[in-house]
Design an enzyme around this catalytic site. Structure first.
Site, short mmCIF file in Angstrom:
data_model
loop_
_atom_site.label_atom_id
_atom_site.label_comp_id
_atom_site.label_asym_id
_atom_site.label_seq_id
_atom_site.Cartn_x
_atom_site.Cartn_y
_atom_site.Cartn_z
N ASP A 56 0.86 -1.18 0.00
CA ASP A 56 0.00 0.00 0.00
C ASP A 56 0.90 1.24 0.00
O ASP A 56 2.11 1.15 0.27
CB ASP A 56 -0.88 -0.06 1.26
CG ASP A 56 -1.73 1.16 1.46
OD1 ASP A 56 -2.38 1.61 0.49
OD2 ASP A 56 -1.76 1.70 2.58
N ASP A 103 -0.43 5.05 0.95
CA ASP A 103 -0.78 6.04 1.97
C ASP A 103 -0.85 5.42 3.35
O ASP A 103 -1.58 4.46 3.60
CB ASP A 103 -2.13 6.69 1.64
CG ASP A 103 -2.00 7.73 0.55
OD1 ASP A 103 -1.35 8.76 0.80
OD2 ASP A 103 -2.52 7.50 -0.56
#
Length: 271
Positions: free
Chosen positions: A18, A20
């Site tokens: 991922d 953020d």
């Protein structure tokens, strides 16, 4: 490099992550919403709605971004001034590059923002990182340089907007046919948009104190916890060098969570 190129040379590991709140210390989309959009209170309510099943991630994310009228270049400038990188990610990325471990970013964010942040925070070499994500596109009759001039174009039609499991699945299906010595698939994440990806890899690194830990416990997904990328690098090295197994790492992670009560009951979620 895209599938199936990342499998050439039979790497020992492939690392999906991922962006953020995982590579960065803050969530860029939350920051924009809180400071350029309708604010933190409304965003947290929408997050709670998503976690409780009253709305899909796609629905709440669309509403969040629709509240931002700032032109896209202004949004990017704001984020470049305020979003910081996990201080240990660059060391991980350099190790992965040196050991032919592909790093693939799977994000619910938008390409222009992710590219700009990686370029500033990691450097020009970040251009080699494959990114599978959503796009930022002009609204009809406008340009992204105008107020209210841009919107999100989701990667797929799922309730996530970007179902990360669909990006990982071709790798999983391919490596399952390789037998012994196949690449190990790893994933790092922290929030609700990572749920679909959680069961697609051999081991998931879930950020301490976040909702993903609770989900992995409930669903029986093999996972370990991390606070920053120095811990991810240490564990990945041990797996790469054959000093530990996926099962051992997952057992250690579950024991740590049990001992420290890491599972969270809050309603905050990240992308």
């Amino acid at each position: 490099m895209p599938f199936p190129d990342a499998l050439k040379g039979n790497p020992k590991c492939i690392f999906f992550t991922d962006f953020d709140g995982t590579i960065t210390l803050q969530d860029s989309n939350d920051y924009m919403t809180d400071n350029l959009g309708f604010g933190e209170a409304r965003r947290k309510q929408l997050n709670a709605d998503c976690l409780d099943g009253r709305a899909t991630f796609r629905e709440i994310f669309t509403e969040m971004l629709a509240s931002i009228s700032t032109p896209l270049p202004g949004c990017i400038d704001t984020l470049l001034a305020h979003i910081t990188l996990d201080p240990h990610f660059t060391a991980f990325f350099h190790w992965a590059t040196a050991h032919d471990v592909p790093v693939i970013v799977l994000s619910s964010g938008m390409r222009p923002i992710i590219r700009a942040l990686l370029s500033k925070l990691v450097g020009d070499e970040a251009s080699t990182i494959e990114i599978i994500c959503n796009e930022a596109v002009p609204r009809p009759g406008k340009t992204v340089d105008q107020p209210n001039g841009w919107t999100i174009q989701f990667h797929d039609d799922s309730g996530f907007g970007h179902d990360k499991s669909l990006a990982i699945r071709p790798y999983r299906e391919a490596v399952q046919k390789m037998g012994e010595g196949r690449p190990v698939l790893l994933y790092a994440g922290d929030g609700v948009s990572d749920l679909s990806a959680a069961s697609e890899t051999d081991l998931l690194f879930a950020k301490r104190g976040r909702d993903l830990v609770t989900y992995c416990e409930r669903e029986g997904v093999p996972f370990t916890v991390f606070g920053d990328w120095s811990e991810i690098l240490e564990t990945t090295k041990r797996i790469y060098e054959g000093k530990t197994s996926i099962g051992e790492v997952a057992t250690e992670g579950a024991e740590e969570v049990k001992e420290n009560g890491e599972a969270v009951n809050g309603k905050e979620t990240t992308k």
